[in-house]
Design a protein around this motif. Structure first.
Motif, PDB file in Angstrom:
ATOM      1  N   THR A  80      -8.633   2.082   3.519  1.00  0.00           N
ATOM      2  CA  THR A  80      -7.293   2.568   3.204  1.00  0.00           C
ATOM      3  C   THR A  80      -7.027   3.881   3.945  1.00  0.00           C
ATOM      4  O   THR A  80      -5.965   4.080   4.554  1.00  0.00           O
ATOM      5  CB  THR A  80      -7.152   2.805   1.678  1.00  0.00           C
ATOM      6  N   LEU A  85       0.832  -1.212   0.000  1.00  0.00           N
ATOM      7  CA  LEU A  85       0.000   0.000   0.000  1.00  0.00           C
ATOM      8  C   LEU A  85       0.861   1.254   0.000  1.00  0.00           C
ATOM      9  O   LEU A  85       0.534   2.255  -0.649  1.00  0.00           O
ATOM     10  CB  LEU A  85      -0.925   0.038   1.230  1.00  0.00           C
ATOM     11  N   ALA A  86       1.974   1.180   0.748  1.00  0.00           N
ATOM     12  CA  ALA A  86       2.826   2.360   0.894  1.00  0.00           C
ATOM     13  C   ALA A  86       3.801   2.540  -0.269  1.00  0.00           C
ATOM     14  O   ALA A  86       4.407   3.599  -0.445  1.00  0.00           O
ATOM     15  CB  ALA A  86       3.614   2.255   2.200  1.00  0.00           C
ATOM     16  N   MET A 118      -4.313   4.978   6.851  1.00  0.00           N
ATOM     17  CA  MET A 118      -3.421   6.142   6.737  1.00  0.00           C
ATOM     18  C   MET A 118      -3.510   7.021   7.979  1.00  0.00           C
ATOM     19  O   MET A 118      -2.524   7.595   8.430  1.00  0.00           O
ATOM     20  CB  MET A 118      -3.790   6.967   5.496  1.00  0.00           C
ATOM     21  N   GLN A 125      -3.462   3.685  -5.712  1.00  0.00           N
ATOM     22  CA  GLN A 125      -4.210   4.750  -6.393  1.00  0.00           C
ATOM     23  C   GLN A 125      -4.496   4.368  -7.846  1.00  0.00           C
ATOM     24  O   GLN A 125      -5.578   4.634  -8.369  1.00  0.00           O
ATOM     25  CB  GLN A 125      -3.440   6.080  -6.334  1.00  0.00           C
ATOM     26  N   GLY A 182       2.066   5.169  -2.374  1.00  0.00           N
ATOM     27  CA  GLY A 182       0.668   4.784  -2.594  1.00  0.00           C
ATOM     28  C   GLY A 182       0.260   4.802  -4.055  1.00  0.00           C
ATOM     29  O   GLY A 182      -0.918   4.669  -4.380  1.00  0.00           O
TER      30      GLY A 182
END
Lengths: 601, 601
Positions: B502, B456-457, B506, B465, B461
């Protein structure tokens, strides 16, 4: 090698503190159930299960049973000696009626025994496991002579009982039974046919085996309305109870199964075997349901049982196995890695198991109390209410209990990583053994239909309305107590989903019964969540009082509150998605043409 | 006896119509993948898998592998002959690079082969299964000499490869590796240590086995940063490729496992075995990840595979087995009972299986296309985007794919009632075999952390996305088309839940990383639902166009629309409850004192 410690503290907590069994001293048989006696029975069960039965669990899995050319069957090494100890210690008579040699103790204690035995050794527990139900059927519908001849010996586990329903072409749909019973001049019947999947159908634990067999008499309707129930003993019984000749019934073969290898799952061949009608001709189905309902509660307990032992071993592994570091930084900087218990995903699986097992224990013990109350409560109204709630909870305990129990066993295996897949660790046996509980005594799909198709409508919905009222009362009372309010709110949300789903069925099942069938499984799971939630709210209330009172044992009571919170956080949300699935109805479930299921090439 | 028909029509539909593989003719290797060739490869794979491999599936389970006193291992009857056929037919070279003797076909086709092989015989598929990954690691990081010596023979399946990571004290946490590699005067290393759970570590299928082994060199940091990768062949290889002396590596024992009995899971003892460094010293982890990523995709396919074969057999049973009547009245009044396919709960389980297997097939084939694009797309941007999406999807395919695949296999076993538990029907083998896929090549908990903690990071991101944007585009375009709009709306709801989850990560993972860890499993499942939903929307779009165009095969295309609707009705709601679980955070998951997990007595 896996190990087992009977959760005696938790059983005592539920029996004494949550259900307040000692408070029912006015009921017959309950007067002797003092707190001290309760403790001593629970401790005794626990010791017997963990010390005598559990060491045979892997042995049973590896050896299995052996059928000899003469049709006799030998159980795994040690089973016979353990069974003799079981009988000698009097465990089999615990909650059986005193007039037939039982100790007449509350079923609540009998069910604790059942849990501990099933957890220690699922396959072993199945030998005596069906006998109680068979005795109940005989006591409820048999003649005085049959009661006198069979009940005391079965209660004493001198003889064990079986249930013979299934045939190759006939499982759920008992109307398809082909086994025939021809009346004989002496008042007996000649029973002929083949039964399959007969648990403990043949073994070397007792001198005789009492088969309860469903069959059709000549001229009976060729449907479930034409079924009668027969006692067919393996060895014929003389009027004085002594054993006579061998009856014409034999184990034709043993099934090779995924698990429960220690139990003999038999094909039984009846070849004009002598049998005696139990109750009235063509009323076999209702007698069978007496056995079946007892068996279903027992299977629900089996779902808990394998989850419990899998949980215990997963906890031990998670505290011992070191791998990686806590996300928040090393928990044990002196070692090269932290115990895997620090990892949130491992804890999630363990907490999930704990929330399920402890909730299920409370639920089945409440059901056990309802069994007692349905027979012994002071007024007919109380007895009827108990019976009604028990009828409603039985498919939930069996269906939801074993679905979720299997899930938990699988998750506990997951905690072991690769070692979980290796036989010597024992975790994969728990998974294989627990799988059967979702299938036998009515698949969980059948449980869901029993709940939604029969039990919801029972007495104009009186049962489910009473259940809702019980939940509403518990929620209202908990909301007034500060630490319990958020738990009550969460349970109220789950209950709201169940009420809405119930309403949806009422509005949509008449127009199309498939709307009920397509949602029944989901409804059963919603009710499982609400039922366990109700138990957690009750347990949290007792734990909260104990902490306030400063009774000591704070770790235990604090853990109840934490686990209740976990339950509300992580189980309750599913009630919402299950309801939404129900409300999509049957259309997409039923629309596909039959041919479109087949693989296109 | 179970049977297997390769779902060739569905594979062709996805490859040609949904992914439009023929439209990528501008990519190297793709120009030859014409529609006719695609058909013929898929049909050929299907025939080989169902006719040659599937008949050995139960044999492999029953016989298992045999280790002889000299450490050699014999595979089950028929495996060697089938393997020879596999090699002769050239299947192993299908999507391997042409410069080393491969056919250079798209991975999309190689993955279809992998599915059919795994479905027909999971254990068999594991012998060649890890070789591709081992080859990829050698090609990416090995010396020219190593590439020339090993790659062509491994690609031709003359020799097979293995991955040697795990040790008794070391699973997930590779920093704990104890196997040591001492440099020798001739440039080789002496490798000493014990590796466990080595799939296909020893067997009789090939003359040589190429072990890729993680070990630590003297003075290397005692952490994952100190790990190097070595080639350790079973038989030493002369510079001309001929075989020399036996190396000092041996199979010490075979594990007894829950399933995959036909594969030899070995304890491997390295006793100063001669090994050669692959790539740079202490850069073993990144080389290992090349193997591992390929293996993880393969394991995701295994999750689908056992679900697929279980589904096929459950459909056949549900059409054949008669029990009870349709809720809406007898479907076949001429018989005493209807096929159980009429029951909504049976259909629910079958539709659930169909929605999963066909969705997963589309997803893994999309991933296969991304593998191809990540190597061969025209621009670096396209290659990078493909690589990024592939990295994101890999843990979802592996983790969600095998969790749900096991679930489906269990449900398909359930369709059989008691017969599902009996070995001869074969359903319980599918369940036992599929269970390993949730564990090996990184447990699914590790997949969830890979997804949430790393992927995810990744690149700020950018990957997630891009994934969201792809979904948004697909939804927007589908909303404009009448029959697709409700499907698009449903996917949008699931996507909304994923976006919210998500965002929650964050906002909450920085303050307490356990908030991420406690929700990672649930997030992986949300993304599984969204990913499969995206596939269903794409498939529905193609099916809808085909129906409008009147291309024929209406049953097939109509079934796609119905199954897409089922998916949206019955899979999507879970995204909401999973999100709500995530949002409860880590508190209840982490709060329990360690001692409170233990059983209180």
């Amino acid at each position: 090698m896996p190990s087992y410690t009977a959760p005696t503290r938790d059983a005592k907590f539920i029996v004494k503190e949550v259900l307040d069994l000692p408070g029912y001293g006015n009921l017959p048989g309950f007067e002797s159930a003092t707190p001290d006696l309760i403790d001593s029975v629970i401790d005794g069960c626990g010791r017997f299960a963990s010390e005598v039965l559990h060491p045979l669990n892997q042995v049973g899995d590896r050896e299995g049973c052996t059928r000899h050319p003469d049709g006799s069957v030998t159980t795994p090494t040690g089973f016979k000696a353990a069974f003799d100890q079981y009988v000698e210690a009097g465990w089999s008579t615990l909650s059986q009626p005193t007039e037939f040699g039982g100790q007449g103790m509350p079923h609540v204690l009998g069910f604790v025994l059942e849990e501990f035995v099933s957890t220690a050794n699922h396959s072993f527990g199945m030998y005596p496991g069906l006998t109680n139900g068979a005795v109940s059927a005989i006591l409820a519908t048999g003649s005085d002579e049959q009661k006198a001849l069979y009940a005391p010996r079965m209660i004493a586990s001198e003889w064990l009982g079986t249930m013979n329903l299934t045939e190759p072409q006939c499982g759920t749909d008992l109307g398809l039974i082909r086994t025939r019973a021809e009346p004989q001049a002496d008042g007996s019947y000649a029973v002929t046919g083949t039964k399959i999947f007969i648990s403990a159908g043949e073994h070397d634990l007792t001198d005789n085996i009492v088969h309860l067999v469903l069959a059709k008499t000549p001229g009976a309707p060729d449907s479930s309305k034409g079924i009668s129930l027969f006692i067919v003993p393996k060895i014929l019984v003389n009027p004085d109870g002594s054993l006579g000749e061998r009856n014409a019934v034999q184990c034709g073969s043993l099934e090779h199964k995924m698990g429960i290898h220690g139990n003999a799952t038999c094909v039984m061949n009846y070849d004009g075997a002598k049998g005696w009608l139990v109750g009235e001709e063509m009323k076999g189905l209702s007698a069978m349901f007496i056995m079946m309902n007892a068996a279903r509660l027992g299977v629900g307990i089996q779902g808990l049982a394998q989850a419990e032992i899998a949980y215990q071993n997963a906890v031990a592994y998670a505290r011992d196995r070191r791998q990686g570091r806590a996300l928040t930084g090393p928990a044990d900087p002196s070692a090269k890695a932290d115990p895997i218990l620090v990892h949130p995903d491992v804890r999630r699986m363990l907490m999930d198991a704990k929330a399920y097992t402890e909730g299920m224990r409370a639920l089945y013990l409440w059901a056990a109390l309802l069994v007692d109350l349905s027979h012994k409560a002071a007024t007919p109204e109380e007895r009827e209410e108990a019976d009604m709630l028990l009828g409603l909870l039985t498919p939930v305990l069996k269906g939801y209990g074993t679905d979720k129990g299997f899930d938990v066993a699988v998750n506990m295996q997951q905690v072991f990583g690769g070692h979980g897949y290796i036989a010597e660790w024992g975790m994969e046996q728990f998974v294989r053994d627990s799988r059967i509980a979702m299938i036998y005594e009515g698949t969980n799909g059948i449980q869901a239909m029993d709940l939604c198709g029969r039990k919801l409508a029972m007495k104009g919905g009186a049962g489910i309305q009473r259940f809702f009222a019980l939940c509403d009362e518990e929620i209202a009372s908990a909301r007034a107590q500060d630490p319990l309010a958020p738990l009550a709110d969460a349970l109220d949300r789950a209950l709201g989903e169940q009420k809405a789903a119930t309403m949806w069925f009422m509005q949509n099942a008449m127009a199309n019964p498939n709307n009920l069938g397509a949602g029944a499984h989901h409804y059963m799971h919603i009710m499982g969540i609400v039922s366990l939630g109700l138990m957690w709210l009750r347990m949290a209330k007792v734990a909260s009082s104990a902490l306030s009172a400063g009774d000591g044992d704070d770790t235990f009571y604090q853990a109840k509150l934490t686990t209740a919170r976990y339950f509300m956080d992580r189980f309750v949300p599913d009630a919402g998605s299950l309801r939404r699935k129900i409300e999509t109805g049957a259309e997409a479930v039923m629309a596909l043409e039959e041919d479109a299921f087949a693989t296109a090439v």
